[in-house]
Write an enzyme that holds these catalytic residues in place. Structure first.
Site, PDB file in Angstrom:
ATOM      1  N   THR A 261      68.961 -20.259 -15.636  1.00 20.17           N
ATOM      2  CA  THR A 261      68.955 -21.661 -16.051  1.00 20.17           C
ATOM      3  C   THR A 261      68.046 -21.904 -17.257  1.00 20.17           C
ATOM      4  O   THR A 261      67.160 -21.114 -17.563  1.00 20.17           O
ATOM      5  CB  THR A 261      68.520 -22.581 -14.893  1.00 20.17           C
ATOM      6  OG1 THR A 261      67.178 -22.280 -14.523  1.00 20.17           O
ATOM      7  CG2 THR A 261      69.436 -22.416 -13.693  1.00 20.17           C
ATOM      8  N   ASP A 262      68.278 -23.035 -17.930  1.00 18.82           N
ATOM      9  CA  ASP A 262      67.457 -23.423 -19.074  1.00 18.82           C
ATOM     10  C   ASP A 262      66.454 -24.488 -18.638  1.00 18.82           C
ATOM     11  O   ASP A 262      66.321 -24.792 -17.453  1.00 18.82           O
ATOM     12  CB  ASP A 262      68.343 -23.909 -20.230  1.00 18.82           C
ATOM     13  CG  ASP A 262      69.197 -25.117 -19.869  1.00 18.82           C
ATOM     14  OD1 ASP A 262      68.897 -25.820 -18.870  1.00 18.82           O
ATOM     15  OD2 ASP A 262      70.177 -25.371 -20.588  1.00 18.82           O
ATOM     16  N   GLN A 263      65.762 -25.095 -19.585  1.00 21.12           N
ATOM     17  CA  GLN A 263      64.750 -26.103 -19.265  1.00 21.12           C
ATOM     18  C   GLN A 263      65.335 -27.346 -18.624  1.00 21.12           C
ATOM     19  O   GLN A 263      64.626 -28.103 -17.986  1.00 21.12           O
ATOM     20  CB  GLN A 263      63.983 -26.503 -20.527  1.00 21.12           C
ATOM     21  CG  GLN A 263      63.004 -25.451 -20.976  1.00 21.12           C
ATOM     22  CD  GLN A 263      62.193 -25.928 -22.162  1.00 21.12           C
ATOM     23  OE1 GLN A 263      62.707 -26.596 -23.048  1.00 21.12           O
ATOM     24  NE2 GLN A 263      60.921 -25.575 -22.170  1.00 21.12           N
TER      25      GLN A 263
ATOM     26  N   VAL B  69      70.050 -26.278 -15.833  1.00 18.12           N
ATOM     27  CA  VAL B  69      71.461 -25.885 -15.731  1.00 18.12           C
ATOM     28  C   VAL B  69      71.616 -24.464 -16.274  1.00 18.12           C
ATOM     29  O   VAL B  69      70.769 -23.961 -17.020  1.00 18.12           O
ATOM     30  CB  VAL B  69      72.396 -26.859 -16.494  1.00 18.12           C
ATOM     31  CG1 VAL B  69      72.281 -28.267 -15.937  1.00 18.12           C
ATOM     32  CG2 VAL B  69      72.120 -26.850 -17.971  1.00 18.12           C
TER      33      VAL B  69
END
Length: 140
Positions: A13-15, A18
């Site tokens: 996931t990213d910041q 997601v």
């Protein structure tokens, strides 16, 4: 079609929480690996037996809805087309019946020096079991 279930890990996931867009290609790779295994092959055995590789030469992803940490997603992989020296796989990533992403990858068949080679007939027949590809065509 072969279905492969994957659990989204935190590192996917990213910041924003997601799945990072590039990781969908990793999901496709996992699905493709299991597709080949379901057809009675292992990629490493194919490489050793034929001294050939199947590098990705084209990739496409369409994003519809985000996957998030700890989601259980399914990668549905199918063989869409086989040509003399290439194959195209299609993918659907779903979560609880909801379509999250679709895409495809095209793979060239090359020797160890990177020269394009015909797909071995045994590989074509194994990959096509239970599938409805367009069949061998011109070019590739």
């Amino acid at each position: 079609m072969v279905k492969t279930e994957l659990r989204v890990i935190y590192g996917d996931t990213d910041q924003m929480g997601v799945v990072y867009y590039g990781n969908y290609l990793r999901f496709f790779e996992a699905g493709r690996n299991e597709f080949i295994r379901a057809k009675g092959l292992r990629y490493r055995d194919f490489e050793e037996a034929y001294a050939l590789r199947l590098p990705v030469v084209d990739a496409q992803v369409s994003y519809r809805s985000p996957a998030r940490y700890d989601d259980l997603v399914a990668v549905e992989t199918s063989l869409a087309e086989v040509r003399r020296a290439s194959a195209r796989f299609e993918y659907r990533i779903v979560r609880d019946g909801e379509l999250l992403a679709t895409g495809s990858t095209v793979h060239a068949c090359v020797d160890l020096d990177g020269r394009v080679r015909r797909m071995p007939p045994e590989l074509l027949s194994r990959l096509s079991v239970g599938e409805a590809p367009a069949g061998p065509g011109k070019g590739g």
